[in-house]
Write an enzyme that holds these catalytic residues in place. Structure first.
Site, short mmCIF file in Angstrom:
data_model
loop_
_atom_site.label_atom_id
_atom_site.label_comp_id
_atom_site.label_asym_id
_atom_site.label_seq_id
_atom_site.Cartn_x
_atom_site.Cartn_y
_atom_site.Cartn_z
N SER A 1 59.91 -17.36 14.58
CA SER A 1 61.31 -17.73 14.39
C SER A 1 62.03 -17.54 15.73
O SER A 1 61.83 -16.52 16.39
CB SER A 1 61.96 -16.83 13.33
OG SER A 1 63.38 -16.91 13.41
N ASP B 1 48.85 -14.44 -3.20
CA ASP B 1 49.10 -13.63 -2.02
C ASP B 1 48.74 -14.37 -0.73
O ASP B 1 47.57 -14.42 -0.33
CB ASP B 1 48.27 -12.34 -2.16
CG ASP B 1 48.41 -11.43 -0.97
OD1 ASP B 1 47.68 -10.42 -0.90
OD2 ASP B 1 49.25 -11.72 -0.10
O1 LIG Z 1 48.12 -7.27 2.85
C1 LIG Z 1 48.97 -8.09 2.87
C2 LIG Z 1 49.22 -8.96 1.66
N1 LIG Z 1 48.50 -8.44 0.53
C3 LIG Z 1 49.09 -7.25 -0.10
C4 LIG Z 1 48.30 -6.92 -1.35
C5 LIG Z 1 48.79 -5.65 -1.95
C6 LIG Z 1 48.65 -4.39 -1.40
N2 LIG Z 1 49.19 -3.48 -2.25
C7 LIG Z 1 49.69 -4.13 -3.35
C8 LIG Z 1 50.33 -3.64 -4.48
C9 LIG Z 1 50.75 -4.56 -5.46
C10 LIG Z 1 50.52 -5.92 -5.28
C11 LIG Z 1 49.87 -6.41 -4.14
C12 LIG Z 1 49.45 -5.49 -3.18
N3 LIG Z 1 49.83 -8.32 3.89
C13 LIG Z 1 49.76 -7.57 5.03
S1 LIG Z 1 49.43 -8.28 6.54
C14 LIG Z 1 49.61 -6.82 7.40
C15 LIG Z 1 49.87 -5.78 6.54
C16 LIG Z 1 50.11 -4.45 7.02
C17 LIG Z 1 49.22 -3.89 7.96
C18 LIG Z 1 49.48 -2.61 8.44
C19 LIG Z 1 50.61 -1.88 8.01
C20 LIG Z 1 51.47 -2.45 7.07
C21 LIG Z 1 51.22 -3.73 6.57
C22 LIG Z 1 49.95 -6.21 5.18
C23 LIG Z 1 50.19 -5.32 4.02
O2 LIG Z 1 49.54 -4.32 3.88
N4 LIG Z 1 51.13 -5.70 3.13
C24 LIG Z 1 51.34 -4.93 1.92
C25 LIG Z 1 52.33 -3.82 2.14
C26 LIG Z 1 53.05 -3.73 3.31
C27 LIG Z 1 53.94 -2.67 3.50
C28 LIG Z 1 54.12 -1.73 2.49
C29 LIG Z 1 53.41 -1.86 1.30
C30 LIG Z 1 52.52 -2.91 1.11
#
Ligand SMILES: O=C(CNCCc1c[nH]c2ccccc12)Nc1scc(-c2ccccc2)c1C(=O)NCc1ccccc1
Length: 330
Positions: free
Chosen positions: A199, A35
């Site tokens: 980008s 990740d």
């Molecule tokens: O957290 C991560 C990467 N790890 C995910 C691990 C994980 C979290 N449930 C999981 C479920 C399965 C596997 C891995 C993961 N990326 C980032 S940066 C900013 C945001 C964010 C901040 C605020 C609002 C939205 C996004 C996210 C985020 O929440 N993405 C997941 C997501 C984004 C959108 C919808 C759903 C999930």
């Protein structure tokens, strides 16, 4: 040298990819989600209550002769989808794709959110972001890659995710046979702990020119979709017959029989671009004849997210040594 390569298995219809990871002595095997959008290596463990486990493999530090508890340390992750996990920390030997790190901080889960309990495809996450967003207390811990990099030929790793097919991550080297075009690099701003870049613009369908508008976002293997600024999203769906924003799905949907156009984003000064095939942008059936789009709004996030849908459309180089992000077609 192909010893530093990990096969990434697609799970749940390209919702996530997991790789085999071994932890401890004798090695305990897990399927972890690499990740680049977070920086904690955490794994389901024997500390969890039975109700929070649903078939996942559990790391048991007491069964590892190389495990050492980091006394007084805790960790606590919260993700944008409302999911969370937390627990204690042990140092142990971790091997991914032929790369071994001794004394890697392994965050053992004592609590996990229902989203993780229900996700039987993964046993935890390997954060490949920057240590500055690691959640360990009282001191932040380095990621698996940051600990491995000094012993690798090059301080980089690559992601080669594929649509509904196994992909691969390589550590320390670039497989010249894995990409078709030259690799075009963008500068990375790691000040927020993410693989953040900008980008210069985008194009919808087979449009020749690009709409010159800066899209500042992170390249995130842990997020499934492509979350973009509202003006870009509206322009894209303006070219998808019958697409509407549906309250009940809190996102753009369209009739499943709709032909969905490609989406391209530029890299560097627009000389190179990555094209996401329309097929990837019809992400999932809602069950009522409408389908959920792979492009959605980044509203509330604070930046865009080039998630798996974008990443699987290219060969991506995460160059930590030079703070560059490389994109190539394949
Ligand atoms: O957290 C991560 C990467 N790890 C995910 C691990 C994980 C979290 N449930 C999981 C479920 C399965 C596997 C891995 C993961 N990326 C980032 S940066 C900013 C945001 C964010 C901040 C605020 C609002 C939205 C996004 C996210 C985020 O929440 N993405 C997941 C997501 C984004 C959108 C919808 C759903 C999930």
């Amino acid at each position: 040298p192909d010893e530093d390569s990990a096969d990434a298995e697609p799970q749940l219809g390209d919702e996530e990819w997991t790789v085999p990871v071994s932890i401890g002595t004798p090695p305990q095997g897990f399927k972890l989600d690499l990740d680049t959008g977070s920086s904690d290596l955490w794994v389901f463990s024997t500390l969890l209550s039975k109700e929070e486990v649903n078939g996942q493999s559990l790391y048991d530090p007491n069964k590892s002769t190389t495990a050492a508890k980091m006394t007084g340390y805790t960790w606590d992750c919260h993700y944008g989808d409302g999911s969370f996990s937390s627990g204690y920390i042990y140092q142990d030997t971790v091997t991914i794709g032929g790369v071994t790190v001794a004394k890697q901080p392994v965050e053992v889960a004592k609590t996990v959110a229902p989203q993780f309990t229900q996700d039987t495809a993964l046993d935890g996450l390997v954060g490949l972001g920057f240590w500055t967003i690691n959640t360990a207390e009282p001191k932040k811990q380095k990621t698996f890659f940051e600990n491995a990099a000094p012993n690798l030929e090059k301080g980089l790793f690559t992601a080669d995710l594929k649509h509904e097919a196994p992909g691969s991550y390589n550590f320390g080297w670039i497989d010249e046979n894995a990409h078709a075009s030259n690799i075009t690099y963008a500068d990375v701003d790691s000040s927020d702990g993410y693989w953040m870049w900008t980008s210069p613009g985008y194009a919808v369908g087979d449009a020749k020119g690009i709409n010159k508008t800066a899209i500042r976002g992170i390249t995130d293997t842990g997020t499934t979709l492509l979350l973009l600024p509202d003006d870009v999203v509206d322009t894209y769906y303006g070219q998808v017959d019958g697409a509407t924003w549906a309250e009940e799905w809190s996102g753009y949907v369209f009739d499943c029989n709709t032909t969905v156009p490609d989406f391209s984003f530029a890299v560097d000064n627009g000389t190179a671009k990555v094209t996401v095939p329309g097929e990837y942008l019809n992400y999932a059936e809602n069950g009522d004849g409408t389908c959920y789009g792979g492009i959605q709004s980044d509203y509330g996030v604070g930046f865009s997210i080039f998630g798996d849908i974008a990443i699987k459309s290219a060969f991506v180089v995460f160059d930590q040594q030079n703070l560059k992000l490389g994109w190539a077609s394949k």
